[in-house]
Write an enzyme that holds these catalytic residues in place. Sequence first.
Site, PDB file in Angstrom:
ATOM      1  CG  HIS A 135      -2.011   0.802   1.418  1.00 49.98           C
ATOM      2  ND1 HIS A 135      -1.687   2.335   1.730  1.00 49.98           N
ATOM      3  CD2 HIS A 135      -3.352   1.139   1.150  1.00 49.98           C
ATOM      4  CE1 HIS A 135      -2.648   2.968   1.743  1.00 49.98           C
ATOM      5  NE2 HIS A 135      -3.788   2.280   1.565  1.00 49.98           N
ATOM      6  CG  ASP A 212       0.558  -2.405   6.119  1.00 49.79           C
ATOM      7  OD1 ASP A 212      -0.319  -2.440   6.761  1.00 49.79           O
ATOM      8  OD2 ASP A 212       0.408  -1.577   4.944  1.00 49.79           O
ATOM      9  CD  GLN A 215      -6.996  -4.467   3.973  1.00 52.13           C
ATOM     10  OE1 GLN A 215      -7.844  -5.100   4.263  1.00 52.13           O
ATOM     11  NE2 GLN A 215      -7.208  -3.157   3.609  1.00 52.13           N
ATOM     12  CE  LYS A 238      -7.296   0.053   6.082  1.00 49.67           C
ATOM     13  NZ  LYS A 238      -8.108   0.520   5.097  1.00 49.67           N
ATOM     14  CB  CYS A 376      -3.676   3.366  -1.609  1.00 49.21           C
ATOM     15  SG  CYS A 376      -4.977   4.687  -1.255  1.00 49.21           S
TER      16      CYS A 376
END
Length: 418
Positions: A135, A212, A215, A238, A376
């Site tokens: 991302h 990261d 998600q 999220k 993104c």
Amino acid sequence: MTHSAKVSILTAEPRPIAACRADFPGLAQEINGEPLVYLDSAASSQAPNVVIDAVADYQRHDHANVHRGVHTLSHRATDLYEGARDAVQEFIGAGSRTEIVFTRGTTEAINLVAQSYCRPKLDAGDKILITHLEHHSNIVPWQMLCKQTGAELVVAPIEQTGQVDTRQLIELMDDRVRIVAVAHVSNALGSILPLEEIIQAAHHRDIPVLVDGAQAVPHLSIDVRTLDADFYAFSGHKMFAPTGIGILYAKEALLETMPPYQGGGDMILEVRFDGTTYNELPYKFEAGTPNISGAIGLGAAIHYLNSVGLDEIAAHENRLLAYLTRSLEGIDDIRLIGTADNKASVQSFLLGDIHPHDIGTILDHQGVAIRTGHHCAMPVMDFYGIPGTARASLALYNNEDDIDRLIAALAKTKEIFA
Ligand code: 7TS
């Protein structure tokens, strides 16, 4: 929220997954005359009543600033805020609550690591290693850091399926690499990266790893100590919590070596004009009045996720993702983007030569919400030579009816463009 209300969330009864949809008031509405089908949780998920109520109760009854008042409301606010930190610690298996830093989200967490951990250590010619599927928020902070220090950004390739080429990623870990920064789950492709292998290989060469996890957290059970991640970043919005709150997990030994990211109130022990001493962890990294209500909402979201069970959520979403993929494959002219073996919750696709934005608009007319565009992740789009995709993303509240509605709406889209 009163103290007793907080305890009732902590001890919430197990929540069967089939009942969860009714917990999300945002889902119970019509859009353009059709019942809403929400397939955009990778961008931002809906919030359950327990999160909405926790935030509203705090605003109604317990609002005050944290860590500074002797009065009752400030004590309550502080207890709720710090209780949320405890919930996060337990949720991701961190060894200590001092390793949990509240941030605005994943983006701020990654910028914090780039500027506070990496910048003081980097010399010209050093390297930062990322992958092609990141991302923008796991690309641009590193590019900025490279400009500031003369370091080089090295990008490990991906395969046609959308999985990282792990062999090449590991080969790129040479003795100039100062950090490896990788997604846990790709937001555009859904690929789950083989983190254990990547982290072991990096640590073998004494390179720290930032993950990261934006998600991953609402879909997979995370244990940062088993993973041995050095840094793990994620966002509340999220995972059914409000926007503007997120987490940087970092190993305490690393946080101890890092200078503050921002200066201001709360991050100090003593301020004099001839020098300031900083607060202990994690407050050294939380300058200014924090997003108290967001943190409380995040705590409530974690209790909710725990009451459903991450294993149940993953199993439900895996079944749904398989059904989604099969159903999409049944449409003529569909092209799936992101077909890795190990995936979570996301399917990107193209339909004939219809522009993704047109697909998204026509689906919205039928009450179906998906995201369209580059997500993104422009380098991913460049890799496939496409301007963008249509992306359906799942959460625990979705079901097979949602997918059937998506497929019917896509059939209609094709008819319109025929
Ligand atoms: N990393 C990943 C893997 C993401 O998916 C996102 C947001 C971010 C970082 C940034 O998170 P933030 O909360 O700091 O903005 N991803 C998306 C998306 O896929 N669609 O909208 C936002």
